[in-house]
Design an enzyme around this catalytic site. Sequence first.
Site, PDB file in Angstrom:
ATOM      1  N   GLY A  27      -9.089  -5.697   1.739  1.00 14.72           N
ATOM      2  CA  GLY A  27      -8.537  -7.004   2.084  1.00 14.72           C
ATOM      3  C   GLY A  27      -8.375  -7.187   3.587  1.00 14.72           C
ATOM      4  O   GLY A  27      -8.615  -8.277   4.119  1.00 14.72           O
ATOM      5  N   THR A  28      -7.981  -6.135   4.273  1.00 15.55           N
ATOM      6  CA  THR A  28      -7.791  -6.242   5.725  1.00 15.55           C
ATOM      7  C   THR A  28      -9.107  -6.620   6.397  1.00 15.55           C
ATOM      8  O   THR A  28      -9.157  -7.519   7.246  1.00 15.55           O
ATOM      9  CB  THR A  28      -7.262  -4.895   6.286  1.00 15.55           C
ATOM     10  OG1 THR A  28      -6.008  -4.622   5.658  1.00 15.55           O
ATOM     11  CG2 THR A  28      -7.074  -4.949   7.794  1.00 15.55           C
TER      12      THR A  28
ATOM     13  N   HIS B  88      -7.899  -3.167  -4.804  1.00 20.61           N
ATOM     14  CA  HIS B  88      -6.783  -2.391  -5.384  1.00 20.61           C
ATOM     15  C   HIS B  88      -5.586  -3.257  -5.739  1.00 20.61           C
ATOM     16  O   HIS B  88      -4.703  -2.822  -6.483  1.00 20.61           O
ATOM     17  CB  HIS B  88      -6.389  -1.221  -4.470  1.00 20.61           C
ATOM     18  CG  HIS B  88      -5.709  -1.590  -3.196  1.00 20.61           C
ATOM     19  ND1 HIS B  88      -4.383  -1.337  -2.971  1.00 20.61           N
ATOM     20  CD2 HIS B  88      -6.162  -2.193  -2.074  1.00 20.61           C
ATOM     21  CE1 HIS B  88      -4.049  -1.748  -1.752  1.00 20.61           C
ATOM     22  NE2 HIS B  88      -5.114  -2.280  -1.188  1.00 20.61           N
TER      23      HIS B  88
ATOM     24  N   THR C 261     -23.487   0.833   4.070  1.00 22.51           N
ATOM     25  CA  THR C 261     -23.773   1.000   2.638  1.00 22.51           C
ATOM     26  C   THR C 261     -22.590   0.499   1.814  1.00 22.51           C
ATOM     27  O   THR C 261     -21.448   0.887   2.073  1.00 22.51           O
ATOM     28  CB  THR C 261     -24.038   2.497   2.336  1.00 22.51           C
ATOM     29  OG1 THR C 261     -25.145   2.903   3.139  1.00 22.51           O
ATOM     30  CG2 THR C 261     -24.342   2.726   0.866  1.00 22.51           C
TER      31      THR C 261
ATOM     32  N   SER D  54      -8.812  -8.313  -2.381  1.00 20.95           N
ATOM     33  CA  SER D  54      -8.729  -6.860  -2.235  1.00 20.95           C
ATOM     34  C   SER D  54      -8.796  -6.207  -3.608  1.00 20.95           C
ATOM     35  O   SER D  54      -8.042  -6.592  -4.515  1.00 20.95           O
ATOM     36  CB  SER D  54      -7.396  -6.510  -1.551  1.00 20.95           C
ATOM     37  OG  SER D  54      -7.128  -5.137  -1.681  1.00 20.95           O
TER      38      SER D  54
ATOM     39  N   CYS E 191       2.362  -1.941   4.057  1.00 20.65           N
ATOM     40  CA  CYS E 191       1.153  -1.563   4.785  1.00 20.65           C
ATOM     41  C   CYS E 191       1.457  -1.008   6.176  1.00 20.65           C
ATOM     42  O   CYS E 191       0.556  -0.637   6.896  1.00 20.65           O
ATOM     43  CB  CYS E 191       0.215  -2.750   4.902  1.00 20.65           C
ATOM     44  SG  CYS E 191      -0.223  -3.430   3.309  1.00 20.65           S
TER      45      CYS E 191
ATOM     46  N   ASN F 131       3.072 -11.695   0.224  1.00 19.89           N
ATOM     47  CA  ASN F 131       3.203 -10.364  -0.358  1.00 19.89           C
ATOM     48  C   ASN F 131       4.645  -9.907  -0.517  1.00 19.89           C
ATOM     49  O   ASN F 131       4.943  -9.078  -1.356  1.00 19.89           O
ATOM     50  CB  ASN F 131       2.422  -9.341   0.485  1.00 19.89           C
ATOM     51  CG  ASN F 131       2.667  -9.489   1.959  1.00 19.89           C
ATOM     52  OD1 ASN F 131       2.402 -10.545   2.545  1.00 19.89           O
ATOM     53  ND2 ASN F 131       3.194  -8.457   2.582  1.00 19.89           N
TER      54      ASN F 131
ATOM     55  N   GLN G  97      -2.912 -11.363  -2.746  1.00 19.16           N
ATOM     56  CA  GLN G  97      -1.830 -11.207  -3.731  1.00 19.16           C
ATOM     57  C   GLN G  97      -1.920 -12.223  -4.859  1.00 19.16           C
ATOM     58  O   GLN G  97      -1.410 -11.984  -5.958  1.00 19.16           O
ATOM     59  CB  GLN G  97      -0.457 -11.319  -3.044  1.00 19.16           C
ATOM     60  CG  GLN G  97      -0.152 -10.225  -2.043  1.00 19.16           C
ATOM     61  CD  GLN G  97       0.077  -8.853  -2.683  1.00 19.16           C
ATOM     62  OE1 GLN G  97       0.173  -8.704  -3.904  1.00 19.16           O
ATOM     63  NE2 GLN G  97       0.144  -7.825  -1.847  1.00 19.16           N
TER      64      GLN G  97
END
Length: 367
Positions: free
Chosen positions: A70-71, A190, A226, A188, A311, A143, A171
């Site tokens: 996400g970042t 995860h 990749t 994101s 984070c 978040n 989120q």
Amino acid sequence: MNELYLDANATEPLRPEARAAVLAALEAGGNPSSVHGAGRAARRLLEGAREDLAARFGARPQDVIFTGGGTEANALAVRGLGQGRRVLLGATEHAAVLAAAPRDTGGAETIPVRPDGTADLAALEALLASGGPALVCLMAANNETGVLHPIPEVAALCARHGALLHVDAVQAAGRVAMDRAADSLALSGHKLGGPPGAGALLLRPGLHLPALIAGGGQERGRRGGTEPLPAIAGMAAAATAAVPEAAGRLAVLRDRIAAGLRALAPEAVIAGEAAPRLPNTLSIVLPGVPAETQVIALDLMGLRVSAGAACSSGKVARSHVLAAMGFGEAAGCGIRVSLPWNAAEDAPERFLEAWAAMRARLSRRAA
Ligand code: PLP
């Protein structure tokens, strides 16, 4: 000690569908850019994941750019779309967006929020009217508090003023229905219940975006490197499984926690409670008791919650989100409870029991 994981906004538990997809991609092997059979098989998996993700969020497959998380998806959008534009950032944006604003444009301008945490649309309109072409960055859901910005209204304002709109949907995705009015949308893996290591940026058709990381021309030249195929396959499977209808169950649990808190502790405040919010998130401010102290006390009882944004490398500071909402000193006294997709039905009662014990002990000490 019985653990109770209530930190889904830091990372969601892995969904079984995601685990199966990760293992299948790991076993298949191959680099999607190789021309031989193994490469072509990996390419088929990659393009399948792209199609699934695009269909899930109403985009075209060719407008999906896979990233490492996400970042990176946010940085790609803010840096790329912000070139040559004024950058307007919501006051409660995640550090991933705040830190990505280009510095050569005279610095970003801040869109204030109202006390309930939603964007101040009158202030945004004034900002848009006061200068040249802009890139507006507003998250779909915060978040820390779960507060949802009114993205359709923001998109209409941006369109009226010729501004681009980037939405950090990290989120919100999978938890609430999402509007595709934005020019770009960051996701994101995860946070959807996939593994860490993959994210995506979804673009409006026809929007050009320069690469942040150049390289072998992957992702149509918009993100070199990749592709992390197992993580991408896991993200796509998690996104398909993460539907807002299922997340709605969590709102009932969240509201039982809120009702319990009101009965237990009139001094506790739920940040953003008056605004539309994510079904799984609760930001609880206990004035006079530092957030870090609360988190540690709860952790000792097996309750995993966080203070502010997780984070920030384990650091706990005064929350810029609560500060922007006008909490003053109490901005350092908020904890975030975020229910995971697989939260147990008795999670509210278990949380409340531990929270009451924590409050009794810490409030006595603070007095
Ligand atoms: N945006 C928001 C709103 C977040 O909550 C987070 C992580 O907590 C991110 C972006 C960063 O996502 P990632 O951990 O995938 O880099």
